[in-house]
Design a protein around this motif. Sequence first.
Motif, PDB file in Angstrom:
ATOM      1  N   GLY A  13      34.905  41.847  30.644  1.00  0.00           N
ATOM      2  CA  GLY A  13      35.888  40.782  30.575  1.00  0.00           C
ATOM      3  C   GLY A  13      37.296  41.171  30.997  1.00  0.00           C
ATOM      4  O   GLY A  13      38.115  40.298  31.285  1.00  0.00           O
ATOM      5  N   LEU A  15      38.473  42.806  33.783  1.00  0.00           N
ATOM      6  CA  LEU A  15      38.775  42.477  35.177  1.00  0.00           C
ATOM      7  C   LEU A  15      38.904  40.967  35.345  1.00  0.00           C
ATOM      8  O   LEU A  15      39.831  40.487  35.989  1.00  0.00           O
ATOM      9  N   ASP A  16      37.987  40.235  34.740  1.00  0.00           N
ATOM     10  CA  ASP A  16      38.026  38.772  34.832  1.00  0.00           C
ATOM     11  C   ASP A  16      39.340  38.224  34.272  1.00  0.00           C
ATOM     12  O   ASP A  16      39.946  37.323  34.853  1.00  0.00           O
ATOM     13  N   ALA A  17      39.783  38.772  33.156  1.00  0.00           N
ATOM     14  CA  ALA A  17      41.043  38.323  32.551  1.00  0.00           C
ATOM     15  C   ALA A  17      42.227  38.633  33.455  1.00  0.00           C
ATOM     16  O   ALA A  17      43.129  37.801  33.609  1.00  0.00           O
ATOM     17  N   LEU A  19      42.182  39.027  36.785  1.00  0.00           N
ATOM     18  CA  LEU A  19      42.127  38.143  37.954  1.00  0.00           C
ATOM     19  C   LEU A  19      42.628  36.742  37.600  1.00  0.00           C
ATOM     20  O   LEU A  19      43.393  36.141  38.358  1.00  0.00           O
ATOM     21  N   SER A  20      42.210  36.243  36.470  1.00  0.00           N
ATOM     22  CA  SER A  20      42.646  34.922  36.028  1.00  0.00           C
ATOM     23  C   SER A  20      44.156  34.902  35.777  1.00  0.00           C
ATOM     24  O   SER A  20      44.840  33.953  36.156  1.00  0.00           O
ATOM     25  N   VAL A  26      37.347  33.859  41.311  1.00  0.00           N
ATOM     26  CA  VAL A  26      36.221  34.648  41.817  1.00  0.00           C
ATOM     27  C   VAL A  26      35.348  33.779  42.708  1.00  0.00           C
ATOM     28  O   VAL A  26      34.889  32.711  42.304  1.00  0.00           O
ATOM     29  N   ASP A  29      30.623  37.747  43.097  1.00  0.00           N
ATOM     30  CA  ASP A  29      30.648  38.833  42.122  1.00  0.00           C
ATOM     31  C   ASP A  29      29.272  39.489  42.148  1.00  0.00           C
ATOM     32  O   ASP A  29      28.268  38.825  41.930  1.00  0.00           O
ATOM     33  N   ARG A  91      30.963  47.331  40.823  1.00  0.00           N
ATOM     34  CA  ARG A  91      31.120  45.883  40.819  1.00  0.00           C
ATOM     35  C   ARG A  91      32.020  45.502  41.976  1.00  0.00           C
ATOM     36  O   ARG A  91      33.114  46.043  42.125  1.00  0.00           O
ATOM     37  N   VAL A  93      33.965  42.315  43.699  1.00  0.00           N
ATOM     38  CA  VAL A  93      34.419  40.960  43.429  1.00  0.00           C
ATOM     39  C   VAL A  93      35.264  40.486  44.606  1.00  0.00           C
ATOM     40  O   VAL A  93      36.177  41.183  45.040  1.00  0.00           O
ATOM     41  N   THR A  95      37.757  37.463  45.735  1.00  0.00           N
ATOM     42  CA  THR A  95      38.562  36.402  45.113  1.00  0.00           C
ATOM     43  C   THR A  95      39.287  35.575  46.157  1.00  0.00           C
ATOM     44  O   THR A  95      39.383  35.955  47.319  1.00  0.00           O
TER      45      THR A  95
END
Length: 96
Positions: A13, A15-17, A19-20, A26, A29, A91, A93, A95
């Motif tokens: 979570g 990396l996702d946080a 990026l957001s 994304v 992924d 991973r 990603v 974006t």
Amino acid sequence: MKDSGMFALSEPGRLDALLSAVGLAVQADDEIECPVVFQDTRDAVRAFTGSGPMQLAIMESGERIVSEAARQTLTPYSRQDGRVTLPAWYRAVITK
């Protein structure tokens, strides 16, 4: 410490946080398998004992002990031809 350095974004979570938080969405992924292969155990041990974290262990316990522990740990990844193959994945990603 997972809050900085090469593992800063490894916790699920994080990396996702990030990026957001910077406004990136994304688009794709995926995990990419990329095994690490050494010609033999000697080369693998030399690579690992040359890394920063292992240097700390060597200063604490000595090179012989750390090298032997690395050699034993690598045994399950050693093939009959002598090569050492370590599983690894990354991973990726994309974006927008």
